[in-house]
Design a protein around this motif. Structure first.
Motif, short mmCIF file in Angstrom:
data_model
loop_
_atom_site.label_atom_id
_atom_site.label_comp_id
_atom_site.label_asym_id
_atom_site.label_seq_id
_atom_site.Cartn_x
_atom_site.Cartn_y
_atom_site.Cartn_z
N LEU A 162 26.51 47.01 33.80
CA LEU A 162 26.37 47.35 34.99
C LEU A 162 27.81 46.95 35.80
N MET A 163 28.08 45.89 35.55
CA MET A 163 29.26 45.59 36.00
C MET A 163 30.24 44.60 35.20
N PRO A 164 31.00 45.46 34.35
CA PRO A 164 31.97 44.43 33.36
C PRO A 164 32.91 43.51 34.07
N PRO A 165 32.67 42.20 33.85
CA PRO A 165 33.80 41.44 34.68
C PRO A 165 34.94 41.40 33.91
N ILE A 166 35.16 41.87 32.72
CA ILE A 166 36.47 41.76 32.18
C ILE A 166 37.29 42.89 32.81
N LEU A 167 36.56 43.96 33.25
CA LEU A 167 37.45 44.85 33.98
C LEU A 167 38.20 44.41 35.24
N ASP A 168 37.69 43.57 35.94
CA ASP A 168 38.22 42.93 37.12
C ASP A 168 39.16 41.84 36.68
N LYS A 169 39.03 41.13 35.44
CA LYS A 169 39.94 40.13 35.17
C LYS A 169 40.84 40.51 34.52
N PHE A 170 40.89 41.27 33.42
CA PHE A 170 41.99 41.92 32.62
C PHE A 170 42.33 43.16 32.48
N GLY A 171 41.53 44.15 33.47
CA GLY A 171 42.16 45.44 33.76
C GLY A 171 41.41 46.65 32.72
#
Length: 268
Positions: free
Chosen positions: A131-140
Motif C-alpha cells: 500500500l505504501m512502500p517505505p523504501i520508495l521514500d527513503k531510497f528512491g
C-alpha cells in the motif's frame, strides 16, 4: 463616329475589367472573412477541449491523491492497530509457552496460535508495504522497483529481467506514479496475462524518461482494449496522463504484450 464607338468600347472593357477586379476583391474578402471566422471558431473549440482536458486532469489528480491518502491511512492502521495487537498476542503466547505446568495439548494449541499470529503479522506487513512502500521514500525509485521485482520473483518460478536507471529529476509524487504503474503492469501480466517471464526497462531520455514493459503472457485483442479497459489499465492511463506522457500498447492473442510509456514533461 468610329472614334466615339472606339471610346465606348474602351469604356465597356474598362468597366468589365473594374467589375471583374471588384468581384475578385469581394470574393477574396469573403474567403478571408470565412477563413478567419472559421479559424476563430476552431481556436475556440480547441480552447474548450483544452479546458475540458485540464479539468479532467485535475479530477484525475484529485482522485489519485485521495487514493494514495487512503492507502497511506490503511497502511498506518495495519501497522499501528492490527500489527501492534498481534505482537501483543505473539508475546503473550510465548510467555504461556514458557510455563512448564501446561500439558501437551495446551502447548500444541498455543503453538498453533503462535503460528497463525506470525503468518498474519507477515501478511499485514506485506499488505502495508504494498500500500505504501517505505523504501520508495527513503531510497528512491530505482531501489524500490528492484525490491518490488525481488518480492515477485523470490520463491516463485516468475522471472523478471530489468534495467532501471536512476531518474534524479523526478520528484516524490512522480516517483510514486511510476512505481504504481510498474506495480500495476506486473500484477496485470501475472493475474490476467498468466505470464512467467517479464522484462522492464526504465531509462532517461533527453527530455524525460521511457518505460518499456514486456511479458510472455496470453495477450489480448488490441481492438477490445481500445474500446474497454479494466480498472488496472485505467489506473495506468490516469497516471500516465498526470505525468503528461503517452502510452502505446502492442498485443495479440498468445503473443504477449508490450507497454511503452514516453514522458517528456511532468505533472504536479
Amino acid at each position: 463616329m468610329e472614334n466615339q464607338f472606339s471610346t465606348t468600347q474602351e469604356q465597356i472593357i474598362g468597366a468589365l475589367v473594374y467589375g471583374i477586379i471588384f468581384v475578385v476583391l469581394v470574393t477574396l474578402g469573403l474567403i478571408l472573412f470565412f477563413y478567419y471566422s472559421r479559424k476563430k471558431i476552431i481556436e475556440k473549440e480547441v480552447e474548450k477541449v483544452n479546458i475540458k482536458l485540464d479539468h479532467q486532469k485535475k479530477i484525475l489528480q484529485t482522485t489519485i491523491k485521495v487514493q494514495e491518502k487512503e492507502r497511506n491511512r490503511i497502511a498506518q492502521d495495519l501497522h499501528d492497530a492490527i500489527s501492534s495487537k498481534l505482537n501483543v498476542v505473539s508475546l503473550t503466547t510465548n510467555v504461556l509457552l514458557g510455563d512448564e505446568s501446561i500439558n501437551k495439548e495446551q502447548k500444541e494449541a498455543l503453538n498453533h496460535i503462535l503460528d497463525i499470529t506470525t503468518r498474519t503479522l507477515e501478511s499485514a506487513r506485506k499488505i502495508a508495504h504494498e500500500l505504501m512502500p517505505p523504501i520508495l521514500d527513503k531510497f528512491g525509485l530505482k531501489v524500490a522497483l528492484e525490491e518490488l521485482f525481488d518480492e515477485f520473483t523470490s520463491n516463485t518460478s516468475i522471472k523478471i529481467n530489468h534495467h532501471i536507471e536512476s531518474l534524479e529529476h523526478l520528484d516524490k509524487n512522480n516517483e510514486l506514479h511510476v512505481f504504481r504503474i510498474a506495480q500495476e503492469l506486473i500484477n496485470n501480466a501475472l493475474r490476467h496475462g498468466k505470464a512467467n517471464l517479464l522484462q522492464m526497462e526504465l531509462k532517461k531520455t533527453q527530455e524525460g524518461f521511457e518505460l518499456v514493459f514486456k511479458d510472455n503472457g496470453v495477450g489480448f485483442d488490441i481492438n477490445e482494449y481500445k474500446k474497454k479497459s479494466g480498472i488496472g489499465l485505467q489506473n495506468i492511463k490516469s497516471r500516465v496522463a498526470i505525468l503528461n506522457g503517452q502510452l502505446f500498447v502492442e498485443s495479440s492473442k498468445n503473443k504477449g504484450s508490450i507497454f511503452t510509456i514516453n514522458c517528456h514533461s511532468y505533472g504536479y
